[in-house]
Design a protein around this motif. Structure first.
Motif, PDB file in Angstrom:
ATOM      1  N   ARG A  11       0.849  -1.189   0.000  1.00  0.00           N
ATOM      2  CA  ARG A  11       0.000   0.000   0.000  1.00  0.00           C
ATOM      3  C   ARG A  11       0.887   1.243   0.000  1.00  0.00           C
ATOM      4  O   ARG A  11       1.866   1.301   0.745  1.00  0.00           O
ATOM      5  N   LEU A  12       0.553   2.220  -0.839  1.00  0.00           N
ATOM      6  CA  LEU A  12       1.305   3.464  -0.875  1.00  0.00           C
ATOM      7  C   LEU A  12       1.171   4.181   0.468  1.00  0.00           C
ATOM      8  O   LEU A  12       0.052   4.363   0.966  1.00  0.00           O
ATOM      9  N   THR A  13       2.294   4.571   1.044  1.00  0.00           N
ATOM     10  CA  THR A  13       2.271   5.316   2.304  1.00  0.00           C
ATOM     11  C   THR A  13       2.334   6.825   2.060  1.00  0.00           C
ATOM     12  O   THR A  13       2.196   7.597   2.989  1.00  0.00           O
ATOM     13  N   ALA A  14       2.545   7.211   0.818  1.00  0.00           N
ATOM     14  CA  ALA A  14       2.532   8.624   0.415  1.00  0.00           C
ATOM     15  C   ALA A  14       2.232   8.668  -1.080  1.00  0.00           C
ATOM     16  O   ALA A  14       2.448   7.689  -1.791  1.00  0.00           O
ATOM     17  N   SER A  15       1.727   9.794  -1.540  1.00  0.00           N
ATOM     18  CA  SER A  15       1.472   9.951  -2.967  1.00  0.00           C
ATOM     19  C   SER A  15       2.796  10.022  -3.725  1.00  0.00           C
ATOM     20  O   SER A  15       3.804  10.453  -3.169  1.00  0.00           O
ATOM     21  N   PRO A  16       2.797   9.605  -4.992  1.00  0.00           N
ATOM     22  CA  PRO A  16       4.033   9.628  -5.781  1.00  0.00           C
ATOM     23  C   PRO A  16       4.602  11.038  -5.949  1.00  0.00           C
ATOM     24  O   PRO A  16       3.870  12.020  -5.996  1.00  0.00           O
ATOM     25  N   VAL A  17       5.932  11.088  -6.032  1.00  0.00           N
ATOM     26  CA  VAL A  17       6.647  12.342  -6.260  1.00  0.00           C
ATOM     27  C   VAL A  17       7.354  12.200  -7.596  1.00  0.00           C
ATOM     28  O   VAL A  17       8.039  11.212  -7.843  1.00  0.00           O
ATOM     29  N   SER A  18       7.176  13.199  -8.472  1.00  0.00           N
ATOM     30  CA  SER A  18       7.818  13.118  -9.782  1.00  0.00           C
ATOM     31  C   SER A  18       8.946  14.136  -9.885  1.00  0.00           C
ATOM     32  O   SER A  18       9.001  15.097  -9.132  1.00  0.00           O
ATOM     33  N   GLY A  19       9.822  13.871 -10.832  1.00  0.00           N
ATOM     34  CA  GLY A  19      10.943  14.768 -11.052  1.00  0.00           C
ATOM     35  C   GLY A  19      11.633  14.430 -12.357  1.00  0.00           C
ATOM     36  O   GLY A  19      11.189  13.555 -13.101  1.00  0.00           O
ATOM     37  N   HIS A  20      12.717  15.134 -12.624  1.00  0.00           N
ATOM     38  CA  HIS A  20      13.503  14.915 -13.839  1.00  0.00           C
ATOM     39  C   HIS A  20      14.980  14.866 -13.465  1.00  0.00           C
ATOM     40  O   HIS A  20      15.423  15.571 -12.570  1.00  0.00           O
ATOM     41  N   TYR A  27      11.150  10.741 -13.897  1.00  0.00           N
ATOM     42  CA  TYR A  27      11.014   9.633 -12.963  1.00  0.00           C
ATOM     43  C   TYR A  27       9.901   9.945 -11.974  1.00  0.00           C
ATOM     44  O   TYR A  27       9.533  11.102 -11.767  1.00  0.00           O
ATOM     45  N   VAL A  28       9.346   8.904 -11.390  1.00  0.00           N
ATOM     46  CA  VAL A  28       8.372   9.020 -10.315  1.00  0.00           C
ATOM     47  C   VAL A  28       8.777   8.004  -9.265  1.00  0.00           C
ATOM     48  O   VAL A  28       9.128   6.872  -9.592  1.00  0.00           O
ATOM     49  N   GLN A  29       8.737   8.415  -8.009  1.00  0.00           N
ATOM     50  CA  GLN A  29       9.017   7.461  -6.944  1.00  0.00           C
ATOM     51  C   GLN A  29       7.939   7.562  -5.883  1.00  0.00           C
ATOM     52  O   GLN A  29       7.333   8.613  -5.700  1.00  0.00           O
ATOM     53  N   PHE A  30       7.694   6.443  -5.218  1.00  0.00           N
ATOM     54  CA  PHE A  30       6.706   6.409  -4.147  1.00  0.00           C
ATOM     55  C   PHE A  30       7.057   5.281  -3.175  1.00  0.00           C
ATOM     56  O   PHE A  30       7.631   4.272  -3.554  1.00  0.00           O
ATOM     57  N   PRO A  31       6.697   5.461  -1.903  1.00  0.00           N
ATOM     58  CA  PRO A  31       6.957   4.426  -0.913  1.00  0.00           C
ATOM     59  C   PRO A  31       5.741   3.512  -0.761  1.00  0.00           C
ATOM     60  O   PRO A  31       4.596   3.961  -0.837  1.00  0.00           O
ATOM     61  N   ILE A  32       6.000   2.220  -0.581  1.00  0.00           N
ATOM     62  CA  ILE A  32       4.923   1.285  -0.261  1.00  0.00           C
ATOM     63  C   ILE A  32       5.328   0.488   0.977  1.00  0.00           C
ATOM     64  O   ILE A  32       6.508   0.366   1.301  1.00  0.00           O
ATOM     65  N   VAL A  33       4.332  -0.041   1.649  1.00  0.00           N
ATOM     66  CA  VAL A  33       4.568  -0.903   2.805  1.00  0.00           C
ATOM     67  C   VAL A  33       3.841  -2.220   2.563  1.00  0.00           C
ATOM     68  O   VAL A  33       2.717  -2.240   2.065  1.00  0.00           O
TER      69      VAL A  33
END
Length: 149
Positions: A11-20, A27-33
């Motif tokens: 489950r995502l613990t935060a919304s995705p963060v995008s960048g270049h 790229y997009v990164q997100f944390p899951i647990v």
């Protein structure tokens, strides 16, 4: 060609963060647990230690996963472990995703903003215990636990 593949449901613990990157690559990164549950010798449900993953997505996949939100249950197919420094004492890994899909094991497919919860919703735990959602707001973060009267 890589022979290493890992599939993680979490489950995502935060919304995705995008960048270049400096090269302009998106790229997009997100944390899951991932939390596992098991029955102990007495038959009661026990929560295993949570495992945290930082998921990195690139290119077209990155543009598709940016609409996920905190709380979405996903299945990630990853093919590369990346170096990762974790500040907490909890176990964590950083993975590069080949594919990400919304999990439908516990609920209907959903990606994007959630509808607000209504008063009178009932939270049902994995053990079958029922609670009023407004009495336990921290539990209601798991959409699969919410049932309407």
């Amino acid at each position: 060609m890589s022979l290493f593949t890992v599939v993680i449901e979490g489950r995502l613990t935060a919304s995705p963060v995008s960048g270049h990157t400096r090269d302009g690559r998106e790229y997009v990164q997100f944390p899951i647990v991932h939390r596992d549950r098991y029955r102990d010798a007495t038959g009661k449900w026990q929560d295993a230690k949570a495992m945290f993953f930082e998921v990195m997505c690139w290119g077209d996949l990155a543009s598709r996963v940016r609409n996920l939100v905190r709380g979405d249950q996903v299945v990630v197919e990853a093919g590369q472990l990346l170096p990762y420094i974790n500040d907490s004492e909890l176990p964590a890994l950083k993975v590069q995703a080949r594919n990400v899909s919304v999990s439908m094991r516990f609920t209907d497919a959903h990606a994007g903003t959630q509808t607000k919860q209504r008063r009178g919703d009932i939270v049902v735990t994995g053990d079958g215990e029922r609670y009023a959602a407004d009495a336990y707001p921290e539990v209601v973060a798991d959409r699969e636990l919410v049932h309407h009267r």
